[in-house]
Design a protein around this motif. Structure first.
Motif, PDB file in Angstrom:
ATOM      1  N   THR A 139     -11.087   6.093  -3.064  1.00 23.58           N
ATOM      2  CA  THR A 139     -11.513   6.248  -4.453  1.00 23.58           C
ATOM      3  C   THR A 139     -10.335   6.748  -5.289  1.00 23.58           C
ATOM      4  OG1 THR A 139     -13.720   6.828  -3.696  1.00 23.58           O
ATOM      5  CG2 THR A 139     -13.170   7.383  -5.970  1.00 23.58           C
ATOM      6  N   VAL A 140     -10.224   6.239  -6.502  1.00 21.95           N
ATOM      7  CA  VAL A 140      -9.180   6.679  -7.428  1.00 21.95           C
ATOM      8  C   VAL A 140      -9.845   7.361  -8.613  1.00 21.95           C
ATOM      9  CG1 VAL A 140      -7.191   5.999  -8.823  1.00 21.95           C
ATOM     10  CG2 VAL A 140      -7.758   4.710  -6.733  1.00 21.95           C
ATOM     11  N   LEU A 141      -9.418   8.602  -8.884  1.00 22.39           N
ATOM     12  CA  LEU A 141      -9.964   9.383  -9.997  1.00 22.39           C
ATOM     13  C   LEU A 141      -8.860   9.804 -10.948  1.00 22.39           C
ATOM     14  CD1 LEU A 141     -12.233  11.913  -8.031  1.00 22.39           C
ATOM     15  CD2 LEU A 141     -12.947   9.738  -9.047  1.00 22.39           C
ATOM     16  N   ALA A 142      -9.232  10.026 -12.201  1.00 26.79           N
ATOM     17  CA  ALA A 142      -8.349  10.716 -13.134  1.00 26.79           C
ATOM     18  C   ALA A 142      -8.472  12.216 -12.877  1.00 26.79           C
ATOM     19  CB  ALA A 142      -8.738  10.387 -14.572  1.00 26.79           C
ATOM     20  N   LEU A 143      -7.558  13.006 -13.430  1.00 30.01           N
ATOM     21  CA  LEU A 143      -7.587  14.447 -13.206  1.00 30.01           C
ATOM     22  C   LEU A 143      -8.850  15.093 -13.754  1.00 30.01           C
ATOM     23  CD1 LEU A 143      -3.878  15.442 -13.905  1.00 30.01           C
ATOM     24  CD2 LEU A 143      -5.045  15.354 -11.703  1.00 30.01           C
ATOM     25  N   ASP A 144      -9.495  14.445 -14.743  1.00 31.80           N
ATOM     26  CA  ASP A 144     -10.740  14.987 -15.280  1.00 31.80           C
ATOM     27  C   ASP A 144     -11.960  14.530 -14.491  1.00 31.80           C
ATOM     28  OD1 ASP A 144     -11.043  12.336 -16.035  1.00 31.80           O
ATOM     29  OD2 ASP A 144     -11.164  12.737 -18.192  1.00 31.80           O
ATOM     30  N   GLY A 145     -11.733  13.777 -13.404  1.00 23.21           N
ATOM     31  CA  GLY A 145     -12.825  13.324 -12.560  1.00 23.21           C
ATOM     32  C   GLY A 145     -13.354  11.944 -12.889  1.00 23.21           C
TER      33      GLY A 145
ATOM     34  N   MET B 241       0.850  -1.194   0.000  1.00 22.26           N
ATOM     35  CA  MET B 241       0.000   0.000   0.000  1.00 22.26           C
ATOM     36  C   MET B 241       0.886   1.246   0.000  1.00 22.26           C
ATOM     37  SD  MET B 241      -3.081   0.933   2.636  1.00 22.26           S
ATOM     38  CE  MET B 241      -3.650  -0.761   2.559  1.00 22.26           C
ATOM     39  N   SER B 242       0.532   2.238  -0.799  1.00 18.30           N
ATOM     40  CA  SER B 242       1.389   3.407  -0.957  1.00 18.30           C
ATOM     41  C   SER B 242       1.404   4.281   0.290  1.00 18.30           C
ATOM     42  CB  SER B 242       0.920   4.239  -2.153  1.00 18.30           C
ATOM     43  OG  SER B 242      -0.303   4.874  -1.875  1.00 18.30           O
ATOM     44  N   ALA B 243       2.520   5.027   0.429  1.00 21.72           N
ATOM     45  CA  ALA B 243       2.637   5.956   1.550  1.00 21.72           C
ATOM     46  C   ALA B 243       1.571   7.040   1.472  1.00 21.72           C
ATOM     47  CB  ALA B 243       4.040   6.577   1.547  1.00 21.72           C
ATOM     48  N   ALA B 244       1.189   7.430   0.248  1.00 17.25           N
ATOM     49  CA  ALA B 244       0.180   8.469   0.081  1.00 17.25           C
ATOM     50  C   ALA B 244      -1.139   8.066   0.723  1.00 17.25           C
ATOM     51  CB  ALA B 244      -0.019   8.769  -1.407  1.00 17.25           C
ATOM     52  N   ARG B 245      -1.508   6.819   0.613  1.00 14.25           N
ATOM     53  CA  ARG B 245      -2.758   6.334   1.221  1.00 14.25           C
ATOM     54  C   ARG B 245      -2.701   6.452   2.746  1.00 14.25           C
ATOM     55  NH1 ARG B 245      -6.385   3.000  -1.622  1.00 14.25           N
ATOM     56  NH2 ARG B 245      -5.967   2.922  -3.865  1.00 14.25           N
ATOM     57  N   HIS B 246      -1.587   6.042   3.315  1.00 16.82           N
ATOM     58  CA  HIS B 246      -1.439   6.134   4.767  1.00 16.82           C
ATOM     59  C   HIS B 246      -1.421   7.595   5.215  1.00 16.82           C
ATOM     60  CE1 HIS B 246      -0.887   1.887   5.590  1.00 16.82           C
ATOM     61  NE2 HIS B 246      -0.019   1.807   4.589  1.00 16.82           N
ATOM     62  N   ASP B 247      -0.747   8.454   4.445  1.00 13.70           N
ATOM     63  CA  ASP B 247      -0.681   9.877   4.792  1.00 13.70           C
ATOM     64  C   ASP B 247      -2.067  10.517   4.758  1.00 13.70           C
ATOM     65  OD1 ASP B 247       2.038   9.618   5.038  1.00 13.70           O
ATOM     66  OD2 ASP B 247       2.515  10.548   3.107  1.00 13.70           O
ATOM     67  N   LEU B 248      -2.871  10.163   3.760  1.00 15.13           N
ATOM     68  CA  LEU B 248      -4.218  10.721   3.648  1.00 15.13           C
ATOM     69  C   LEU B 248      -5.068  10.307   4.847  1.00 15.13           C
ATOM     70  CD1 LEU B 248      -6.329  10.952   0.415  1.00 15.13           C
ATOM     71  CD2 LEU B 248      -7.363  10.212   2.541  1.00 15.13           C
ATOM     72  N   ALA B 249      -4.983   9.033   5.216  1.00 12.71           N
ATOM     73  CA  ALA B 249      -5.754   8.544   6.369  1.00 12.71           C
ATOM     74  C   ALA B 249      -5.307   9.244   7.647  1.00 12.71           C
ATOM     75  CB  ALA B 249      -5.596   7.038   6.499  1.00 12.71           C
ATOM     76  N   ALA B 250      -4.008   9.439   7.810  1.00 13.07           N
ATOM     77  CA  ALA B 250      -3.499  10.110   9.005  1.00 13.07           C
ATOM     78  C   ALA B 250      -3.936  11.564   9.047  1.00 13.07           C
ATOM     79  CB  ALA B 250      -1.976  10.012   9.042  1.00 13.07           C
ATOM     80  N   ALA B 251      -3.942  12.234   7.901  1.00 12.44           N
ATOM     81  CA  ALA B 251      -4.374  13.636   7.846  1.00 12.44           C
ATOM     82  C   ALA B 251      -5.848  13.762   8.223  1.00 12.44           C
ATOM     83  CB  ALA B 251      -4.136  14.204   6.452  1.00 12.44           C
ATOM     84  N   GLY B 252      -6.663  12.857   7.710  1.00 13.79           N
ATOM     85  CA  GLY B 252      -8.079  12.882   8.055  1.00 13.79           C
ATOM     86  C   GLY B 252      -8.311  12.688   9.543  1.00 13.79           C
ATOM     87  N   ALA B 253      -7.585  11.739  10.132  1.00 17.61           N
ATOM     88  CA  ALA B 253      -7.723  11.486  11.566  1.00 17.61           C
ATOM     89  C   ALA B 253      -7.290  12.703  12.378  1.00 17.61           C
ATOM     90  CB  ALA B 253      -6.895  10.263  11.953  1.00 17.61           C
TER      91      ALA B 253
ATOM     92  N   GLU C 153      -1.381  11.527  -6.857  1.00 18.65           N
ATOM     93  CA  GLU C 153      -0.309  10.577  -7.118  1.00 18.65           C
ATOM     94  C   GLU C 153      -0.094  10.522  -8.622  1.00 18.65           C
ATOM     95  OE1 GLU C 153       0.501   6.822  -4.217  1.00 18.65           O
ATOM     96  OE2 GLU C 153      -1.202   6.671  -5.548  1.00 18.65           O
ATOM     97  N   ASP C 154       0.955  11.184  -9.102  1.00 11.02           N
ATOM     98  CA  ASP C 154       1.222  11.242 -10.543  1.00 11.02           C
ATOM     99  C   ASP C 154       0.006  11.819 -11.272  1.00 11.02           C
ATOM    100  OD1 ASP C 154       3.789  10.130 -10.149  1.00 11.02           O
ATOM    101  OD2 ASP C 154       2.923   8.118 -10.126  1.00 11.02           O
ATOM    102  N   ASP C 155      -0.611  11.033 -12.170  1.00  9.84           N
ATOM    103  CA  ASP C 155      -1.760  11.541 -12.917  1.00  9.84           C
ATOM    104  C   ASP C 155      -3.083  11.020 -12.362  1.00  9.84           C
ATOM    105  OD1 ASP C 155      -1.396   8.910 -13.638  1.00  9.84           O
ATOM    106  OD2 ASP C 155      -1.654   9.237 -15.796  1.00  9.84           O
ATOM    107  N   ARG C 156      -3.066  10.565 -11.106  1.00 11.59           N
ATOM    108  CA  ARG C 156      -4.284  10.073 -10.461  1.00 11.59           C
ATOM    109  C   ARG C 156      -4.527  10.829  -9.162  1.00 11.59           C
ATOM    110  NH1 ARG C 156      -4.244   3.947  -9.361  1.00 11.59           N
ATOM    111  NH2 ARG C 156      -2.635   4.666  -7.894  1.00 11.59           N
ATOM    112  N   ILE C 157      -5.770  10.802  -8.702  1.00  8.44           N
ATOM    113  CA  ILE C 157      -6.155  11.438  -7.441  1.00  8.44           C
ATOM    114  C   ILE C 157      -6.740  10.373  -6.525  1.00  8.44           C
ATOM    115  CG2 ILE C 157      -7.674  13.130  -6.352  1.00  8.44           C
ATOM    116  CD1 ILE C 157      -7.721  14.564  -9.110  1.00  8.44           C
ATOM    117  N   LEU C 158      -6.237  10.319  -5.312  1.00 13.36           N
ATOM    118  CA  LEU C 158      -6.827   9.487  -4.266  1.00 13.36           C
ATOM    119  C   LEU C 158      -7.707  10.387  -3.414  1.00 13.36           C
ATOM    120  CD1 LEU C 158      -3.654   7.522  -3.073  1.00 13.36           C
ATOM    121  CD2 LEU C 158      -5.375   6.776  -4.732  1.00 13.36           C
ATOM    122  N   ILE C 159      -8.969  10.007  -3.226  1.00  9.86           N
ATOM    123  CA  ILE C 159      -9.900  10.849  -2.477  1.00  9.86           C
ATOM    124  C   ILE C 159     -10.768   9.976  -1.575  1.00  9.86           C
ATOM    125  CG2 ILE C 159     -11.614  10.793  -4.345  1.00  9.86           C
ATOM    126  CD1 ILE C 159     -12.366  13.695  -3.554  1.00  9.86           C
ATOM    127  N   THR C 160     -11.195  10.546  -0.461  1.00  4.68           N
ATOM    128  CA  THR C 160     -12.055   9.812   0.456  1.00  4.68           C
ATOM    129  C   THR C 160     -13.405   9.520  -0.203  1.00  4.68           C
ATOM    130  OG1 THR C 160     -12.623  11.966   1.425  1.00  4.68           O
ATOM    131  CG2 THR C 160     -11.005  10.631   2.583  1.00  4.68           C
TER     132      THR C 160
END
Length: 217
Positions: free
Chosen positions: A54-60, A1-13, A32-39
């Motif tokens: 959730t994983v999104l492209a930059l265009d949503g 699992m990527s560090a970005a996922r853990h960082d996002l969860a920690a920020a939310g908490a 993350e590069d050309d993708r967006i991780l969002i709650t």
């Protein structure tokens, strides 16, 4: 699992622990590069599942994971308008939401330069006219505003902030809430704000956008 996922969860908490995300309100994303991780929709920021984002492209476009928060257009708008943006946070924090129900201080910032820390961490914060949560046109309007900013207040709704790193966005969200609380505490009492020269000097020193009371061109 990527560090970005853990960082996002920690920020939310962290934001939830500060009382800035009541109930299941608020949403956080990271690029993350050309993708967006969002709650996901309905997520409680106090208990984000780092493996179920959730994983999104930059265009949503929805690429993977559960249904995204309905506020995802605000996030993608920030990422598209500034390639340096790496994180976006939308909250219903009490004082910033209350301030969003009041008239803006200027065309480019709902809040005046009350403290140096507001200039250091947030900068000018336009007030976007009311729209229902998740409104695509409001996000388009945010994306197309013809001046620089890293935070906005959604009228009768709450704040949304962006940053070149997740930690920067978290700091901005916290500082925006604190500045709003100070303004509401002052109420109608006479208050000194930074002079135009003081505000510009501080914003320039920290690379934050600030136009004072200049009209939108």
């Amino acid at each position: 699992m990527s560090a970005a996922r853990h960082d996002l969860a920690a920020a939310g908490a962290h934001l939830a622990s500060l009382g800035l995300s009541p109930g299941s309100s608020g949403n956080v994303s990271i690029r993350e590069d050309d993708r967006i991780l969002i709650t996901p929709t309905g997520a409680d920021l106090a208990a984000i599942d780092a493996g179920n984002l959730t994983v999104l492209a930059l265009d949503g476009t929805h690429l993977d994971g559960p249904r995204p928060s309905k506020e995802f257009p605000l996030h993608t708008a920030f990422y598209r308008r500034d390639p340096a943006t790496r994180a976006v946070i939308h909250l219903h924090s009490r004082h910033a939401a209350a301030l969003s129900c009041r008239p803006a201080w200027s065309e480019r910032s709902a809040l005046p330069p009350l403290t140096p820390y507001f200039l250091m961490r947030v900068g000018q914060t336009p007030l976007l006219p009311y729209a229902p949560p998740g409104d695509v046109q409001q996000a388009a309007d945010l994306e197309q505003l013809p001046f620089a900013f890293r935070a906005a207040l959604l009228q009768n709704h709450g704040p949304v902030v962006a940053g070149p790193a997740l930690a920067t966005a978290v700091d901005a969200a916290v500082e925006l809430e604190e500045t709003a609380a100070l303004l509401l505490t002052l109420g109608t009492l006479p208050a000194r704000v930074l002079t135009e020269e003081e505000a510009r000097a501080m914003a320039d020193k920290y690379g934050m956008p600030w136009s004072g009371r200049e009209p939108v061109s």
